[in-house]
Design a protein around this motif. Structure first.
Motif, PDB file in Angstrom:
ATOM      1  N   ARG A   1      47.395   2.976 -32.812  1.00 61.03           N
ATOM      2  CA  ARG A   1      46.990   1.791 -32.159  1.00 61.03           C
ATOM      3  C   ARG A   1      46.787   0.656 -33.222  1.00 61.03           C
ATOM      4  O   ARG A   1      46.640   0.978 -34.530  1.00 61.03           O
ATOM      5  N   SER A   2      46.632  -0.545 -32.539  1.00 66.28           N
ATOM      6  CA  SER A   2      46.457  -1.782 -33.656  1.00 66.28           C
ATOM      7  C   SER A   2      45.132  -1.475 -34.472  1.00 66.28           C
ATOM      8  O   SER A   2      44.100  -1.162 -33.740  1.00 66.28           O
ATOM      9  N   GLY A   3      45.163  -1.742 -35.814  1.00 67.72           N
ATOM     10  CA  GLY A   3      43.926  -1.524 -36.572  1.00 67.72           C
ATOM     11  C   GLY A   3      43.582  -0.173 -36.876  1.00 67.72           C
ATOM     12  O   GLY A   3      42.515  -0.025 -37.131  1.00 67.72           O
ATOM     13  N   GLU A   4      44.298   0.562 -36.966  1.00 67.97           N
ATOM     14  CA  GLU A   4      44.115   2.257 -37.082  1.00 67.97           C
ATOM     15  C   GLU A   4      45.203   2.825 -38.050  1.00 67.97           C
ATOM     16  O   GLU A   4      46.406   2.518 -37.819  1.00 67.97           O
ATOM     17  N   ILE A   5      44.588   3.632 -38.730  1.00 70.71           N
ATOM     18  CA  ILE A   5      45.566   4.583 -39.594  1.00 70.71           C
ATOM     19  C   ILE A   5      45.723   5.861 -38.867  1.00 70.71           C
ATOM     20  O   ILE A   5      44.455   6.455 -39.035  1.00 70.71           O
ATOM     21  N   VAL A   6      46.580   6.437 -38.736  1.00 65.78           N
ATOM     22  CA  VAL A   6      46.615   7.988 -38.273  1.00 65.78           C
ATOM     23  C   VAL A   6      47.653   8.430 -39.523  1.00 65.78           C
ATOM     24  O   VAL A   6      48.613   8.030 -39.864  1.00 65.78           O
ATOM     25  N   GLY A   7      47.021   9.595 -39.965  1.00 67.09           N
ATOM     26  CA  GLY A   7      47.548  10.175 -40.971  1.00 67.09           C
ATOM     27  C   GLY A   7      48.053  11.514 -40.378  1.00 67.09           C
ATOM     28  O   GLY A   7      47.602  12.257 -39.707  1.00 67.09           O
ATOM     29  N   ILE A   8      49.288  11.856 -41.132  1.00 60.43           N
ATOM     30  CA  ILE A   8      50.175  13.077 -40.656  1.00 60.43           C
ATOM     31  C   ILE A   8      50.055  14.025 -41.799  1.00 60.43           C
ATOM     32  O   ILE A   8      50.472  13.701 -42.844  1.00 60.43           O
ATOM     33  N   ALA A   9      49.279  15.063 -41.451  1.00 62.25           N
ATOM     34  CA  ALA A   9      49.161  16.198 -42.554  1.00 62.25           C
ATOM     35  C   ALA A   9      49.954  17.187 -42.323  1.00 62.25           C
ATOM     36  O   ALA A   9      50.090  17.647 -41.359  1.00 62.25           O
ATOM     37  N   GLY A  10      50.534  17.636 -43.571  1.00 60.77           N
ATOM     38  CA  GLY A  10      51.183  19.123 -43.473  1.00 60.77           C
ATOM     39  C   GLY A  10      51.982  19.443 -44.616  1.00 60.77           C
ATOM     40  O   GLY A  10      51.947  18.590 -45.563  1.00 60.77           O
ATOM     41  N   ILE A  11      52.271  20.743 -45.008  1.00 59.64           N
ATOM     42  CA  ILE A  11      52.941  21.194 -46.371  1.00 59.64           C
ATOM     43  C   ILE A  11      54.439  20.633 -46.266  1.00 59.64           C
ATOM     44  O   ILE A  11      54.908  20.614 -45.137  1.00 59.64           O
ATOM     45  N   SER A  12      54.637  20.175 -47.268  1.00 59.93           N
ATOM     46  CA  SER A  12      56.277  19.713 -47.479  1.00 59.93           C
ATOM     47  C   SER A  12      57.232  20.797 -46.813  1.00 59.93           C
ATOM     48  O   SER A  12      57.012  21.794 -46.751  1.00 59.93           O
ATOM     49  N   GLY A  13      58.187  19.921 -46.167  1.00 59.92           N
ATOM     50  CA  GLY A  13      59.230  20.804 -45.320  1.00 59.92           C
ATOM     51  C   GLY A  13      58.849  21.057 -43.858  1.00 59.92           C
ATOM     52  O   GLY A  13      59.610  22.003 -43.403  1.00 59.92           O
ATOM     53  N   ASN A  14      57.740  20.558 -43.337  1.00 62.04           N
ATOM     54  CA  ASN A  14      57.446  21.022 -42.029  1.00 62.04           C
ATOM     55  C   ASN A  14      57.718  19.715 -41.009  1.00 62.04           C
ATOM     56  O   ASN A  14      57.248  19.916 -39.862  1.00 62.04           O
ATOM     57  N   GLY A  15      58.597  18.911 -41.417  1.00 63.91           N
ATOM     58  CA  GLY A  15      59.297  17.920 -40.526  1.00 63.91           C
ATOM     59  C   GLY A  15      58.595  16.550 -40.588  1.00 63.91           C
ATOM     60  O   GLY A  15      59.329  15.607 -39.951  1.00 63.91           O
ATOM     61  N   GLN A  16      57.911  16.265 -41.595  1.00 66.99           N
ATOM     62  CA  GLN A  16      57.591  14.907 -41.883  1.00 66.99           C
ATOM     63  C   GLN A  16      58.699  14.048 -42.217  1.00 66.99           C
ATOM     64  O   GLN A  16      58.627  12.788 -41.802  1.00 66.99           O
ATOM     65  N   LYS A  17      59.485  14.512 -43.189  1.00 67.46           N
ATOM     66  CA  LYS A  17      61.056  13.870 -43.716  1.00 67.46           C
ATOM     67  C   LYS A  17      61.649  13.412 -42.380  1.00 67.46           C
ATOM     68  O   LYS A  17      62.149  12.111 -42.229  1.00 67.46           O
ATOM     69  N   GLU A  18      61.668  14.137 -41.487  1.00 72.59           N
ATOM     70  CA  GLU A  18      62.595  13.873 -40.184  1.00 72.59           C
ATOM     71  C   GLU A  18      61.991  13.136 -39.546  1.00 72.59           C
ATOM     72  O   GLU A  18      62.408  11.971 -38.886  1.00 72.59           O
ATOM     73  N   LEU A  19      60.607  13.146 -39.317  1.00 74.54           N
ATOM     74  CA  LEU A  19      59.782  12.184 -38.387  1.00 74.54           C
ATOM     75  C   LEU A  19      60.240  10.858 -39.099  1.00 74.54           C
ATOM     76  O   LEU A  19      60.253   9.832 -38.297  1.00 74.54           O
ATOM     77  N   THR A  20      59.828  10.477 -40.164  1.00 71.83           N
ATOM     78  CA  THR A  20      59.906   9.311 -40.757  1.00 71.83           C
ATOM     79  C   THR A  20      61.616   8.733 -40.635  1.00 71.83           C
ATOM     80  O   THR A  20      61.646   7.668 -40.206  1.00 71.83           O
ATOM     81  N   GLU A  21      62.581   9.738 -40.643  1.00 71.01           N
ATOM     82  CA  GLU A  21      64.165   9.286 -40.537  1.00 71.01           C
ATOM     83  C   GLU A  21      64.350   9.070 -39.202  1.00 71.01           C
ATOM     84  O   GLU A  21      64.836   7.801 -38.975  1.00 71.01           O
ATOM     85  N   ILE A  22      63.637   9.436 -38.134  1.00 69.93           N
ATOM     86  CA  ILE A  22      63.831   9.225 -36.664  1.00 69.93           C
ATOM     87  C   ILE A  22      63.367   7.805 -36.422  1.00 69.93           C
ATOM     88  O   ILE A  22      63.768   6.880 -35.949  1.00 69.93           O
ATOM     89  N   LEU A  23      62.186   7.484 -37.264  1.00 70.60           N
ATOM     90  CA  LEU A  23      61.453   6.066 -36.920  1.00 70.60           C
ATOM     91  C   LEU A  23      62.106   4.994 -37.586  1.00 70.60           C
ATOM     92  O   LEU A  23      61.960   3.847 -37.390  1.00 70.60           O
ATOM     93  N   ALA A  24      63.023   5.407 -38.754  1.00 72.97           N
ATOM     94  CA  ALA A  24      63.647   4.476 -39.590  1.00 72.97           C
ATOM     95  C   ALA A  24      65.017   4.192 -38.970  1.00 72.97           C
ATOM     96  O   ALA A  24      65.873   3.568 -39.495  1.00 72.97           O
TER      97      ALA A  24
END
Length: 516
Positions: free
Chosen positions: A296-319
Motif C-alpha cells: 500500500r501507499s506509504g508502506e514498506i513490505v519486506g520479503i525475507a528469505g534465504i538466497s535462491g528461494n524465488g526472490q530474484k524471480e519475483l523481482t524479474e517478474i515485476l521488472a
C-alpha cells in the motif's frame, strides 16, 4: 601403495593466541594497512570491525600468509614466526573459514574431510577412516551428517562442515570471514554459539570479521576496529555500545538518521497487487507461485528469505524480465506489464541487486546513466527528438551533489565508481520525481556502514512521501529496521506474514528454513 596415514588425527585442540606488531602493507604508493598491532589471546573470541576498504581483509591475509607484510611481525603464543604461505600458517594451527563455501558439492562430508589432508594415501582404507572420523566427531560439539553429499546439506550445515574441516586439520586458531552471511538467524546463532563454547573451553581462538553488531555483542569478548588501514579502537565488547563502535568505524561523518516513521494509514490505497501469479524459476524445474501480495501507499513490505528461494524471480517478474504463465499484476488498479511506458506512467522505480550489472550501462558516463529515465523527454513531458547534453549534464551535477555521489566528474564512466557510489547514483535516478511504487532488492549488500545508513534513509524518505516500497533483502536486521510488514518467501511461495513491530525472529527463521 600405502594405506597407512603419515599424520595422526588431531586431538581435541588447545587454543593458540596471536599478536600482530606494527603490521603494515603497501601496494605501490597505497598503504592498505598502517602500523596495526592487535592481540588475540588464546581462547578468546575477537571481532574485527571496519567499513569496506578499512584493511580487515588485508590484515587477515597477512596473518594467514597470503600476503607478505611490508613491515611488522606476527607472534603465535608469544613466539615471533615467519609465515610465507597459508601452508606455513597451518603448521602453527592457523586456519580460515571463508564467506563462500570451499567444499566439493558432489562428495560426502566424510570424503571432503579425508581429501582435505595434506597427506592422503593412494588407497584409502574407508573402514578405518570412518572409525577415526566417528571418534573425532564425538570429541567436537558439531553434529553433521557426514555420509550425505554436501550438495544436499542446508547452508548452516555446510558452514559447520567448513569449520569442522579446519578442526579436523588440527587448526586451533580460526579466522571467520563474515561466516553468517548465508545463514538464517537460527543457524547463525547455533553455529556461533557452538564456536563460542569451544573458545570458552580453551579449545579454539576465533578472529571474526563481521558487519553485524548483534553478533559481535552476543558472541565476542573483545573487538578491534580499523578505519582507512589504521587501528582506531579496541576494547571489551561489554564496555562499548554499538553507537561507539559505529562512530569509531566511520569517524566524523554525521549519519543520516532514519526518518521518524509515520504509521501506515488504515485507508492507505493498494498500489501493487500481485494475484495468482505463476512463473518458471531459473532452473525451469520449479514454479514460482505468488498467490497474493499487496503493497500500500506509504508502506514498506519486506520479503525475507534465504538466497535462491524465488526472490530474484519475483523481482524479474515485476521488472518484466521473466514471463508469467498465469495471474495478474496490478499497479494503481490497472493491469501492469512493466513496459517502459507503463513504468513511467505509473511511476514505478527499481533499485535492483548488483546495480552496476542490472541498472547501469557500465561504460557510459555517470551523466548518461542518470539520464536513462528522462533523456527522451522535453521539460514539458512531451517526446524529445534530440538529446540535450547541456541539460543532462546540469541535471547530473545537481543529483550528484544532492545524493553525495563521489565521482571525479559526471563524464567519468559509471563503472569507475565504488559500489556505494554506484548505488547512490542509481538511487538518485530512481528516487527523483514522483514515485508511486519502489521495488528494491538487497540495496545495501556489500556496502559499508555510512553508505548503508544513507541509502536506508533515502528509501524511508520515499515511503514517508507516500511511495509503496517492496524491499527484498537477505539481511533480516535490515528488514526488521525498515519494514512495516514482513513476508517470508520459501521455495517460490509466500509462506508467512507478520507486522514487523511484533515479529518473532525465531518464527521468521523457521519459515525461511522451510519448517512451516
Amino acid at each position: 601403495m600405502s594405506t597407512v596415514r603419515d599424520t595422526p588425527l588431531p586431538k581435541a585442540g588447545k587454543a593458540v593466541g596471536i599478536d600482530t606488531l606494527g603490521m603494515t602493507m603497501r601496494f605501490g604508493s597505497f598503504t592498505a594497512l598502517n602500523n596495526v598491532s592487535i592481540a588475540v589471546p588464546a581462547g578468546s573470541f575477537h571481532a574485527l570491525l571496519g567499513e569496506n576498504g578499512a584493511g580487515k581483509s588485508t590484515l587477515v591475509k597477512c596473518i594467514m600468509g597470503f600476503y607478505h607484510a611490508t613491515s611488522g611481525s606476527l607472534s603465535v603464543d608469544g613466539h615471533e614466526v615467519a609465515i610465507a604461505s597459508p601452508k606455513d600458517a597451518a603448521t602453527y594451527g592457523l586456519g580460515m573459514v571463508y564467506q563462500h563455501f570451499t567444499l566439493v558439492p558432489s562428495l560426502t562430508g566424510a570424503e571432503n574431510l579425508v581429501i582435505s589432508r595434506t597427506e592422503v594415501p593412494a588407497v584409502i582404507n574407508w573402514a578405518r577412516e570412518r572409525k577415526d572420523l566417528a571418534a573425532f566427531m564425538e570429541r567436537i560439539p558439531f553434529k553433521i551428517p557426514l555420509d550425505r553429499p554436501v550438495s544436499e546439506l542446508a547452508a548452516g550445515e555446510k558452514q559447520k562442515l567448513e569449520i569442522v574441516k579446519q578442526l579436523y586439520l588440527g587448526r586451533s586458531f580460526l579466522v571467520l570471514d563474515e561466516p553468517t552471511s548465508v545463514l538464517t538467524p537460527a543457524e547463525a546463532d547455533e553455529m556461533l554459539g557452538i564456536v563460542r563454547g569451544m573458545t570458552e573451553r580453551g579449545e579454539l581462538t576465533v578472529l571474526m570479521i563481521s558487519h553485524k553488531f548483534h553478533e559481535v555483542t552476543k558472541f565476542a569478548d573483545a573487538c578491534s576496529i580499523l578505519r582507512r588501514g589504521k587501528l582506531v579502537g579496541t576494547g571489551k565488547v561489554n564496555e562499548l555500545s554499538t553507537a561507539e563502535m559505529a562512530a569509531m568505524m566511520i569517524g566524523d561523518v554525521k549519519l543520516a538518521e532514519l526518518d521518524s516513521r509515520l504509521p501506515v494509514a488504515e485507508a492507505a490505497r493498494p498500489v501493487l497487487r500481485v494475484s495468482q501469479v505463476k512463473a518458471p524459476d531459473r532452473s525451469g524445474l520449479k514454479t514460482i507461485e505468488i498467490d497474493e501480495l499487496t503493497v500500500r501507499s506509504g508502506e514498506i513490505v519486506g520479503i525475507a528469505g534465504i538466497s535462491g528461494n524465488g526472490q530474484k524471480e519475483l523481482t524479474e517478474i515485476l521488472a518484466g524480465q521473466r514471463p508469467t504463465d498465469a495471474g495478474r499484476i496490478m499497479v494503481n488498479g490497472e493491469a501492469y506489464g512493466a513496459t517502459r511506458e507503463e513504468t513511467r506512467k505509473k511511476k514505478v522505480r527499481f533499485i535492483p541487486e548488483e546495480p552496476l550489472q542490472n541498472a547501469c550501462a557500465p561504460k557510459m558516463t555517470v551523466s548518461e546513466n542518470l539520464a536513462f529515465r528522462t533523456f527522451d523527454l522535453k521539460p514539458d513531458g512531451k517526446d524529445a527528438i534530440w538529446l540535450n547534453r547541456g541539460s543532462m549534464k546540469e541535471r547530473a551535477s545537481a543529483l550528484i551533489s544532492d545524493f553525495k555521489v563521489k565521482t571525479a566528474s559526471s563524464a567519468s564512466p559509471i563503472a569507475a565508481l565504488s559500489g556505494g557510489n554506484v548505488q547512490r547514483a542509481v538511487l538518485a535516478r530512481e528516487l527523483t520525481g514522483d514515485v508511486d511504487l519502489l521495488i528494491v532488492s538487497n540495496p545495501c549488500f556489500g556496502l559499508d556502514f555510512s553508505a548503508v545508513a544513507e541509502i536506508r534513509a533515502r528509501i524511508m524518505k520515499a515511503r514517508n512521501a507516500g511511495a509503496a516500497v517492496l524491499l527484498l533483502s537477505e539481511d533480516l536486521d535490515e528488514l526488521l529496521e525498515m519494514s512495516d510488514r514482513i513476508v517470508v518467501i520459501s521455495e517460490g511461495k509466500l509462506v508467512y506474514e507478520t507486522p514487523a513491530r511484533s515479529a518473532d525472529i525465531g518464527v521468521i527463521g523457521a519459515h525461511m528454513a522451510g519448517h512451516h
